[in-house]
Scaffold this motif. Sequence first.
Motif, PDB file in Angstrom:
ATOM      1  N   CYS A 109       6.591  -4.324   2.443  1.00  0.00           N
ATOM      2  CA  CYS A 109       7.641  -3.687   3.496  1.00  0.00           C
ATOM      3  C   CYS A 109       8.711  -4.295   2.216  1.00  0.00           C
ATOM      4  O   CYS A 109       9.947  -3.568   2.480  1.00  0.00           O
ATOM      5  N   ARG A 110       9.215  -5.515   1.371  1.00  0.00           N
ATOM      6  CA  ARG A 110      10.475  -5.234   0.624  1.00  0.00           C
ATOM      7  C   ARG A 110      10.649  -4.587  -0.042  1.00  0.00           C
ATOM      8  O   ARG A 110      11.457  -3.681  -0.225  1.00  0.00           O
ATOM      9  N   ARG A 111       9.277  -3.880  -0.966  1.00  0.00           N
ATOM     10  CA  ARG A 111       9.251  -3.112  -2.004  1.00  0.00           C
ATOM     11  C   ARG A 111       9.625  -2.121  -1.350  1.00  0.00           C
ATOM     12  O   ARG A 111      10.198  -0.944  -2.516  1.00  0.00           O
ATOM     13  N   TYR A 112       9.286  -1.313  -0.008  1.00  0.00           N
ATOM     14  CA  TYR A 112       9.712   0.452   0.287  1.00  0.00           C
ATOM     15  C   TYR A 112      10.458   0.312   1.048  1.00  0.00           C
ATOM     16  O   TYR A 112      10.684   0.890   1.878  1.00  0.00           O
ATOM     17  N   GLY A 118      -3.934  -2.113  -0.670  1.00  0.00           N
ATOM     18  CA  GLY A 118      -3.985  -1.136   0.372  1.00  0.00           C
ATOM     19  C   GLY A 118      -2.462  -1.283   1.326  1.00  0.00           C
ATOM     20  O   GLY A 118      -1.411   0.088   1.888  1.00  0.00           O
ATOM     21  N   CYS A 119      -1.502  -2.266   1.360  1.00  0.00           N
ATOM     22  CA  CYS A 119      -0.132  -2.707   1.401  1.00  0.00           C
ATOM     23  C   CYS A 119       0.430  -2.235   0.926  1.00  0.00           C
ATOM     24  O   CYS A 119       1.765  -1.319   1.310  1.00  0.00           O
ATOM     25  N   MET A 120       0.359  -2.194  -0.484  1.00  0.00           N
ATOM     26  CA  MET A 120       1.689  -1.459  -1.281  1.00  0.00           C
ATOM     27  C   MET A 120       0.913   0.027  -1.308  1.00  0.00           C
ATOM     28  O   MET A 120       2.445   1.156  -0.900  1.00  0.00           O
ATOM     29  N   GLY A 121      -0.170   0.534  -1.021  1.00  0.00           N
ATOM     30  CA  GLY A 121      -0.360   2.403  -0.601  1.00  0.00           C
ATOM     31  C   GLY A 121       0.079   2.578   0.555  1.00  0.00           C
ATOM     32  O   GLY A 121       0.349   3.653   1.114  1.00  0.00           O
ATOM     33  N   ALA A 122       0.295   1.927   2.246  1.00  0.00           N
ATOM     34  CA  ALA A 122       0.743   1.916   3.182  1.00  0.00           C
ATOM     35  C   ALA A 122       2.310   2.257   2.695  1.00  0.00           C
ATOM     36  O   ALA A 122       2.891   3.394   3.154  1.00  0.00           O
ATOM     37  N   GLY A 123       2.156   1.563   1.802  1.00  0.00           N
ATOM     38  CA  GLY A 123       3.940   1.580   1.974  1.00  0.00           C
ATOM     39  C   GLY A 123       4.778   2.459   0.934  1.00  0.00           C
ATOM     40  O   GLY A 123       5.533   3.094   0.868  1.00  0.00           O
ATOM     41  N   TRP A 124       3.933   2.196  -0.074  1.00  0.00           N
ATOM     42  CA  TRP A 124       4.294   3.319  -0.631  1.00  0.00           C
ATOM     43  C   TRP A 124       4.622   5.569   0.087  1.00  0.00           C
ATOM     44  O   TRP A 124       5.370   5.955  -0.174  1.00  0.00           O
ATOM     45  N   PHE A 125       3.013   5.343   0.668  1.00  0.00           N
ATOM     46  CA  PHE A 125       3.036   6.515   1.465  1.00  0.00           C
ATOM     47  C   PHE A 125       3.945   6.434   2.404  1.00  0.00           C
ATOM     48  O   PHE A 125       5.099   7.911   2.105  1.00  0.00           O
ATOM     49  N   LYS A 141       7.292   5.260   2.254  1.00  0.00           N
ATOM     50  CA  LYS A 141       8.790   5.525   1.432  1.00  0.00           C
ATOM     51  C   LYS A 141       8.575   7.242   1.037  1.00  0.00           C
ATOM     52  O   LYS A 141       9.703   7.812   0.425  1.00  0.00           O
ATOM     53  N   SER A 142       7.830   7.625   0.252  1.00  0.00           N
ATOM     54  CA  SER A 142       7.196   8.707   0.179  1.00  0.00           C
ATOM     55  C   SER A 142       6.540   9.953   0.641  1.00  0.00           C
ATOM     56  O   SER A 142       7.779  10.999   0.200  1.00  0.00           O
TER      57      SER A 142
END
Length: 498
Positions: free
Chosen positions: A310-313, A446-453, A455-456
């Motif tokens: 959540c922070r990253r994205y 998995g969390c990074m992938g969900a956040g990336w999706f 944002k992208s």
Amino acid sequence: MTFSLTWLPDVLEKSGLKVAETPDWRTRGRGEMGRVRGVMLHHTGTVRGGNMPTLDTLIRGRADLAGPLCQLGLGRDGTFYIVAAGRANHAGPGSWEGITAGNSSFIGIEAENGGRLEDDWPDVQMDAYQRGTAAILRHIGAGATMCCAHREWAPGRKPDPRFDMASFRSAVADLLVGKSPPPPIQPADEQDRPTVRRGMRSDAVKQLQQLLGLEVDGIFGAATEAKVRAWQRLRGLVPDGIIGPRSWEMLDAEPKGVEAIVGAAVQGGADGTTDLSVIDRIDLKILSIAFPENTPPELARWIEPMKLACRRYGIDTEREVCSFLANIAVESAGLTRLTEGLNYGIDGLLKTFGRHRISEADARRLGRKPGEPSLSLKRQEELANLLYGGEWGRVNLGNTEPGDGWRFRGYGPKQITGRGNCTKFGQAVNLPVDQVPDFLRTREGGCMGAGWFWKSHNLDKFAATPGLKDDRRAINGGELGLEVVQRRFDKLIAEIGQ
């Protein structure tokens, strides 16, 4: 309960081998082992690429055989993945040296290999196979004769592995008496910084701890190793907990070390800021509301990866956080399904995908029949390649190669699907596309992938509008599951807004 083979990672690491521990491996098993008498060697029979694409299957099992299927998986790069500390379903009926209880007497190692005569064994993998086997035999006080191939255990029934066992046992015997050179791990990088790992004490460890933002004591202990593994996952490296030349090089590229990653993550909001007060409210109670299908001990392990994503994205308002959690809850059945299953009945196939994606004839041919407990993996694979392949798969998912439908079916909490999406996410986290599915099945990935999706696909703009239909369509492609998302969203808003 914790099973008895908890000594495996220490024994392997002391022999200079790379080790990656899978979540919850200490409590995974069909039951307790008996007296460990030896090691049984297997190959996975997987022809697709990637370092350890069968890891999820080794952990969870197949439709016809419950997991775990081994205690250790061996990747093509020589990394040992710790799968289970208890008994595993790997041997079946057979005998070796008068022993007939294979599962309770032998530690099973599944090495990633296609199993065909033309499939080479990388030198680094074969070296690790021999060293790992010797390390285990030394620990249990057994000789080289107590390692056997699955085909030797069950001749005529099993073919694996295909390499010459006499030569393999000879190499193991040499290792047991100290006749082999040291492991092929590069001792230092070009700046003469040594490869460091758990148990070491040095100035290099202090330098590493500074980069990781840890307390600097020069002792490479459990906390340092955990932070190293987390950072390696985020950067698409093998999460083996070892800092060698490649890891030093990537740390150099981040002048502020791991803290730079977290710092950059905090700058993800639309106005360049993040409301940390909202993200910091993500705790066990919030995740229990979002993911009631799951257990509190497991959800506790998702708290920090979820916050970091959540922070990253920039998923940082109450509306965004609640929509994000509620939507991925439905996609992943409450974080209990990180690999898409295609165990559909006939009506389920037609309702979910429609007749424009699958004909009624194909649905009847491939779908689960009344009274049939589950589809075989072979039928699920055929379904995935039909539903996610062809012209539709090429245009909508970037699936351009035969088998991409199955290879890049949904993974992670968001169930990211398709070669195209996996390629883009891999580029975002510096990871080859063939390693993305395995990364998405970890908590951090998995969390990074969900956040990336999120944002992208610019879901911030949908989260700024009333109602959840736009969010759901952007995430799911339709409104399937919208009612469940709405119920969980309402509960989350009521809790997180207090």
